[in-house]
Design a protein around this motif. Structure first.
Motif, short mmCIF file in Angstrom:
data_model
loop_
_atom_site.label_atom_id
_atom_site.label_comp_id
_atom_site.label_asym_id
_atom_site.label_seq_id
_atom_site.Cartn_x
_atom_site.Cartn_y
_atom_site.Cartn_z
N PRO A 177 35.18 54.55 24.50
CA PRO A 177 34.10 54.39 25.47
C PRO A 177 34.50 53.46 26.61
CG PRO A 177 33.75 52.91 23.63
CD PRO A 177 35.01 53.68 23.32
N ASP A 178 33.96 53.71 27.80
CA ASP A 178 34.08 52.74 28.88
C ASP A 178 33.01 51.67 28.74
OD1 ASP A 178 36.28 53.76 30.53
OD2 ASP A 178 34.99 55.51 30.80
N ARG A 179 31.83 52.09 28.30
CA ARG A 179 30.75 51.16 28.03
C ARG A 179 30.01 51.60 26.78
NH1 ARG A 179 28.26 49.08 33.74
NH2 ARG A 179 29.62 50.22 35.15
N ILE A 180 29.46 50.62 26.09
CA ILE A 180 28.62 50.89 24.93
C ILE A 180 27.22 50.39 25.24
CG2 ILE A 180 28.21 50.41 22.49
CD1 ILE A 180 31.20 50.00 22.16
N GLN B 26 22.83 53.60 37.47
CA GLN B 26 23.78 53.07 38.44
C GLN B 26 25.22 53.14 37.94
OE1 GLN B 26 22.48 52.09 41.52
NE2 GLN B 26 20.68 53.01 40.53
N ILE B 27 25.41 53.57 36.70
CA ILE B 27 26.77 53.68 36.15
C ILE B 27 27.46 54.90 36.72
CG2 ILE B 27 28.10 53.95 34.02
CD1 ILE B 27 25.85 52.59 32.52
N SER B 28 28.73 54.77 37.03
CA SER B 28 29.50 55.88 37.61
C SER B 28 29.54 57.08 36.68
CB SER B 28 30.93 55.41 37.91
OG SER B 28 31.76 56.50 38.26
N VAL B 29 29.47 58.27 37.25
CA VAL B 29 29.53 59.50 36.45
C VAL B 29 30.92 59.72 35.88
CG1 VAL B 29 27.66 60.61 37.73
CG2 VAL B 29 30.01 60.86 38.53
N LYS B 30 31.89 58.94 36.32
CA LYS B 30 33.26 59.09 35.83
C LYS B 30 33.51 58.32 34.54
CE LYS B 30 35.09 59.66 40.53
NZ LYS B 30 36.03 59.13 41.55
N GLU B 31 32.53 57.53 34.10
CA GLU B 31 32.71 56.72 32.90
C GLU B 31 32.19 57.44 31.66
OE1 GLU B 31 31.63 52.59 33.14
OE2 GLU B 31 31.67 52.62 35.33
N ARG B 32 32.82 57.12 30.54
CA ARG B 32 32.37 57.66 29.24
C ARG B 32 31.47 56.62 28.58
NH1 ARG B 32 33.20 60.92 24.78
NH2 ARG B 32 33.51 59.91 22.76
N LEU B 33 30.25 57.05 28.23
CA LEU B 33 29.27 56.16 27.64
C LEU B 33 29.00 56.56 26.19
CD1 LEU B 33 26.65 56.08 30.55
CD2 LEU B 33 28.70 54.69 30.29
N GLN C 284 24.04 60.49 33.09
CA GLN C 284 25.45 60.79 33.28
C GLN C 284 25.87 62.00 32.45
OE1 GLN C 284 24.17 57.84 32.94
NE2 GLN C 284 24.74 56.83 34.85
N PRO C 285 26.90 62.73 32.90
CA PRO C 285 27.31 63.93 32.16
C PRO C 285 28.15 63.62 30.92
CG PRO C 285 28.68 63.64 34.12
CD PRO C 285 27.62 62.58 34.19
N HIS C 286 28.78 62.44 30.87
CA HIS C 286 29.70 62.14 29.77
C HIS C 286 29.09 61.06 28.87
CE1 HIS C 286 34.24 61.89 28.60
NE2 HIS C 286 33.45 62.08 27.58
N VAL C 287 28.19 61.47 28.01
CA VAL C 287 27.48 60.55 27.13
C VAL C 287 27.59 61.03 25.69
CG1 VAL C 287 25.26 59.50 26.55
CG2 VAL C 287 25.83 59.92 28.93
#
Length: 486
Positions: A328-331, A275-282, A295-298
């Protein structure tokens, strides 16, 4: 029988009885299917398996196990590493044909070749347990020495006919697993965590720690990760729970998933991460990388065990500190189990809202207590009140999952941390699973219910354009399961 170097492939004391084995027909004498595109080895093996199941009504997992045992009894495992793939396939071919003839499997030449190619892949893979890894109904594979293998299906343990040739054979498979992820297992390092290519978690214990031989536990991951919708359809949570948790992830609410071993914490964490946006960096941090984020940005970080001299260890705490420098946007931490809990709370309190992790605990209140203990392990000069204040300000939701006595896994509670009252962390339960009865087959009957309390963070969601229907908090009727509704 082959001679010379290749002849060593066979165990001399177990040569086939030529008088009792019919001569293998040449491939050209069998009916061959019309020309078609050459399938992949996986597709070819699946096609041969499907034909056997359809024509004979066979359990192909069991048949593959039997075929593996037949091959293990006939070949010299000691020289497998000295032969290339083509040589191994050449030597396995007559053994597989012999097995097919003896069991009267009606396969044509193409299907025999497909099956031989598939079996060769298995021999070069993880040997006897390859059929279990390919069986989607198996959730866990538990190896208790070379001659005892159990699996878990639908929450229940059952014994299998899978056997390794001997302890050396099992150790060879173990070393193949751990070396693939840059780890080792030997007498000086008898315990190791590793993973398979698909992310399945592997734990290994060998002698002298394991008294009766190597112990291997494999927690399989499904080829297609479970989504929140599928968890609702399977009855693991109510649709209202899905709506609330999905909104919480999109609204960047920090949460912890709590539960016992095998309760489904990582599965739920994977489902929530979708459910996390694909625009965020994880950035993910794990002991053994097993999260399957879509997500593409992990960015994936994994701990490293110490070298033989005890140096160069990289722990989760060091990875967490480094992750804060990686924008990171989220960890997402696979599991907190020690002093890294302090750094996780710091991250959640300093601009990384929406971060998630899992923890071993039996209740939401126990989860808070365990967090408090682990933060204390960091050795920081903090009072108990200060630690609790950090927990109350960093974490908003605790999701409790449980593996019930009938083997089913369910979300049994969703609780909100509302702040501090004196020196106590205040919590309120939003939704829960309530047991009603147990039927004759031992399956637990129950219902999901809302408590009637509305979480405080929902009021802020309207400003973000996230709609959470008020009806899902109605305590007057059971929450719906099995059907996904918006």
């Amino acid at each position: 029988m082959a001679t010379g170097f290749i002849g060593r492939f066979y165990k001399q004391q177990q040569q086939p009885d030529e008088e009792n084995v019919r001569e293998a027909p040449e491939p050209g004498s069998m009916p061959v299917a019309e020309a078609a595109p050459i399938p992949s080895p996986e597709a070819a093996g699946a096609a041969a398996s499907a034909r056997l199941e359809e024509s004979l009504g066979l359990d192909m997992v069991a048949e593959r196990v039997n075929l593996h045992r037949h091959l293990l009894d006939r070949i010299n495992l000691g020289i497998l590493d000295t032969m290339d793939d083509e040589e191994i396939a050449t030597e396995i071919r007559p053994l597989v044909k012999d097995y097919i003839r003896r069991n009267n499997f009606p396969l044509n030449a193409k299907e025999i070749n497909d099956l031989i190619r598939d079996i060769t892949d298995e021999m070069l893979g993880l040997g006897p347990i390859e059929p279990l890894l390919a069986d989607d109904s198996v959730a866990d594979i538990l190896i208790n020495g070379y001659n005892s293998v159990y699996v878990e299906r639908r929450g229940k343990l059952e014994s299998t006919a899978v056997r390794f040739k001997d302890e050396d054979h099992l150790l060879r498979v173990i070393n193949k697993i751990v070396s693939a992820v840059g780890r080792r297992v030997d007498e000086s390092t008898p315990l190791v965590d590793a993973r398979l290519k698909d992310g399945s978690r592997v734990n290994v214990a060998i002698r002298p720690i394991s008294v009766d031989g190597p112990l291997v536990s494999i927690r399989k991951f499904t080829r297609k990760p479970l989504t929140l919708e599928r968890l609702v359809e399977h009855g693991a949570m109510a649709n209202a729970m899905r709506i609330l948790l999905s909104a919480a992830v999109k609204g960047r609410v920090s949460m912890i998933i709590s539960g016992g071993t095998g309760s489904g914490k990582t599965t739920l964490l994977n489902a929530l991460s979708s459910q996390i946006s694909v625009k965020e960096r994880l950035i993910t941090i794990e002991d053994a990388a097993e999260l399957q984020l879509q997500q593409p940005h992990v960015g994936r970080l994994e701990t490293r065990p110490p070298t033989l001299d005890g140096r160069n260890e990289v722990r989760q705490r060091e990875l967490l500190k480094n992750a804060l420098r990686m924008r990171p946007d989220r960890i997402i931490v696979g599991e907190v189990r020690g002093e890294e809990a302090f750094d996780m709370l710091q991250a959640m309190n300093t601009g990384h809202e929406g971060s998630m992790t899992t923890i071993h605990a039996n209740t939401p209140r126990d989860a808070v207590g365990r967090l408090e203990q682990m933060v204390g392990m960091a050795g920081m000069p903090m009072s108990q009140l200060s630690i609790r204040s950090q927990i109350a300000s960093a974490i908003t939701i605790i999701v409790q999952v449980q593996r019930l006595s009938d083997g089913s896994r369910k979300v049994v509670s969703i609780s909100e941390i509302t702040g501090m009252e004196g020196e106590v962390v205040q919590m309120q339960e939003i939704m829960r699973f309530r047991r009603v009865a147990t039927d004759e087959s031992g399956r637990i009957q129950g219902e999901f219910r809302a408590t009637g309390l509305r979480p405080r963070f929902v009021e802020e969601f309207a400003e973000l354009g996230i709609v959470v229907p008020a009806a899902i908090f109605d305590p007057g009727k059971p929450l719906q399961t099995g059907v996904v509704e918006s």
